[in-house]
Design a protein around this motif. Structure first.
Motif, short mmCIF file in Angstrom:
data_model
loop_
_atom_site.label_atom_id
_atom_site.label_comp_id
_atom_site.label_asym_id
_atom_site.label_seq_id
_atom_site.Cartn_x
_atom_site.Cartn_y
_atom_site.Cartn_z
N GLU A 66 0.84 -1.21 0.00
CA GLU A 66 0.00 0.00 0.00
C GLU A 66 0.87 1.26 0.00
OE1 GLU A 66 -0.37 -2.56 2.09
OE2 GLU A 66 -2.26 -3.39 1.28
N ILE A 67 1.98 1.19 0.75
CA ILE A 67 2.86 2.36 0.86
C ILE A 67 3.65 2.54 -0.45
CG2 ILE A 67 4.87 3.31 2.09
CD1 ILE A 67 3.86 1.77 4.58
N THR A 68 4.29 1.47 -0.89
CA THR A 68 5.17 1.57 -2.07
C THR A 68 4.38 1.89 -3.33
OG1 THR A 68 6.44 -0.17 -0.99
CG2 THR A 68 7.12 0.46 -3.21
N CYS A 69 3.25 1.24 -3.48
CA CYS A 69 2.45 1.44 -4.70
C CYS A 69 1.94 2.88 -4.77
CB CYS A 69 1.30 0.43 -4.72
SG CYS A 69 0.44 0.36 -6.29
N LYS A 70 1.54 3.42 -3.63
CA LYS A 70 1.05 4.81 -3.61
C LYS A 70 2.18 5.78 -4.01
CE LYS A 70 -2.53 6.05 -2.99
NZ LYS A 70 -3.47 6.32 -4.12
N LEU A 71 3.40 5.52 -3.49
CA LEU A 71 4.53 6.39 -3.85
C LEU A 71 4.81 6.31 -5.35
CD1 LEU A 71 6.96 5.58 -0.86
CD2 LEU A 71 5.71 7.72 -1.23
N LEU A 72 4.75 5.11 -5.89
CA LEU A 72 5.00 4.94 -7.33
C LEU A 72 3.91 5.64 -8.15
CD1 LEU A 72 6.08 1.18 -7.36
CD2 LEU A 72 7.51 3.10 -8.12
N GLU A 73 2.67 5.43 -7.75
CA GLU A 73 1.56 6.02 -8.51
C GLU A 73 1.62 7.55 -8.46
OE1 GLU A 73 -2.36 4.56 -7.42
OE2 GLU A 73 -3.22 5.38 -9.27
N ASN A 74 1.92 8.10 -7.29
CA ASN A 74 2.03 9.56 -7.17
C ASN A 74 3.15 10.08 -8.07
OD1 ASN A 74 -0.02 9.64 -5.33
ND2 ASN A 74 1.29 9.82 -3.53
N ALA A 75 4.27 9.37 -8.10
CA ALA A 75 5.40 9.81 -8.93
C ALA A 75 5.04 9.74 -10.41
CB ALA A 75 6.63 8.96 -8.63
N MET A 76 4.27 8.74 -10.79
CA MET A 76 3.86 8.62 -12.19
C MET A 76 2.92 9.77 -12.56
SD MET A 76 3.43 4.49 -12.30
CE MET A 76 2.82 4.30 -13.92
N LYS A 77 1.98 10.07 -11.66
CA LYS A 77 1.05 11.17 -11.93
C LYS A 77 1.79 12.50 -12.07
CE LYS A 77 -3.11 9.31 -9.74
NZ LYS A 77 -3.71 9.10 -8.41
#
Ligand SMILES: Nc1ncnc2c1ncn2[C@@H]1O[C@H](COP(=O)(O)OP(=O)(O)OP(=O)(O)O)[C@@H](O)[C@H]1O
Ligand SMILES: O=c1ccn([C@@H]2O[C@H](COP(=O)(O)O)[C@@H](O)[C@H]2O)c(=O)[nH]1
Ligand SMILES: [Mg+2]
Length: 187
Positions: A66-77
């Motif tokens: 949940e933590i890592t995926c959110k960081l990745l998704e935010n960076a992609m956005k």
């Protein structure tokens, strides 16, 4: 918008960050190192996850998806319009894979998995000589990171292999030789 994604996996010190930096420079792919994003979150003032992330990094264990995926998704956005993303060092275990699929299916087009393979003794020696002051570049943490890699991450590479998604490049060779083979996959 559907983003192109290339996962970049391999043992600690196999050269993922080094090769991703070169691809980013030459191919308009953005390098997102999950480890770098977690280290930045660990340092962020007010982060509720700092201590948890530090514990996992020092012990070579894997932060909940949940933590890592959110960081990745935010960076992609935040990245805007690019050719794609190099997701370096993720997914690292079954939890990561399932959480990513649950959150990102339909939002990403997974092109392939770049697997940088390298004998563990070479990888350890590279990490010990990396000189970046990482809290996990010491003999004790490295032993744990290698155990985690062998028991949890390598099975994920095998999983992708079964569906024909893996492109293996042997990375014990000089960087320019490794990169010359990687370039063929992006051209
Ligand atoms: N092909 C290579 N030959 C020799 N040294 C290399 C090679 N590739 C990377 N290195 C060096 O090895 C060290 C580790 O490389 P890098 O940080 O790219 O690995 P990594 O796979 O991202 O590691 P980690 O999983 O720990 O983040 C660095 O000091 C880098 O300069
Ligand atoms: O998806 C991830 C990526 C990394 N971690 C944690 O960070 C360290 C360092 O990762 P590097 O890829 O070597 O920079 C790793 O050992 C894990 O503890 C993670 O939990 N999840
Ligand atoms: Mg790295």
């Amino acid at each position: 918008m559907v983003h192109n994604v290339v996962f970049v996996l391999g043992p600690p010190g196999s050269g993922k960050g080094t090769i991703c930096a070169k691809i980013q420079e030459d191919f308009n792919y953005i390098h997102l190192s999950a480890g770098d994003l977690l280290r930045a979150e660990r340092q962020r003032e007010g982060s509720e996850f700092g201590a948890l992330i530090e514990g996992h990094i020092t012990n070579g264990t894997i932060v909940p998806v949940e933590i890592t995926c959110k960081l990745l998704e935010n960076a992609m956005k935040a990245a805007g319009d690019v050719r794609g993303f190099l997701v370096d060092g993720f997914p690292r275990n079954q939890n990561n894979l399932e959480g990513w699929n649950a959150e990102m299916t339909g939002k990403v087009d997974e092109k392939f998995v770049l697997y940088l393979s390298c004998p563990v003794d070479i990888c350890i020696s590279r990490c010990l000589n990396r000189g970046q002051g990482r809290t996990d570049d010491n003999e004790e943490s490295l032993k744990k990171r290698v155990v985690t890699y062998n028991s949890q991450t390598f099975p994920i590479i095998e999983h992708f292999e079964k569906s024909g998604q893996v492109r293996e490049v042997k990375s014990e060779r000089p960087v320019e030789e490794v990169y010359a083979d990687v370039v063929k996959l992006f051209s």
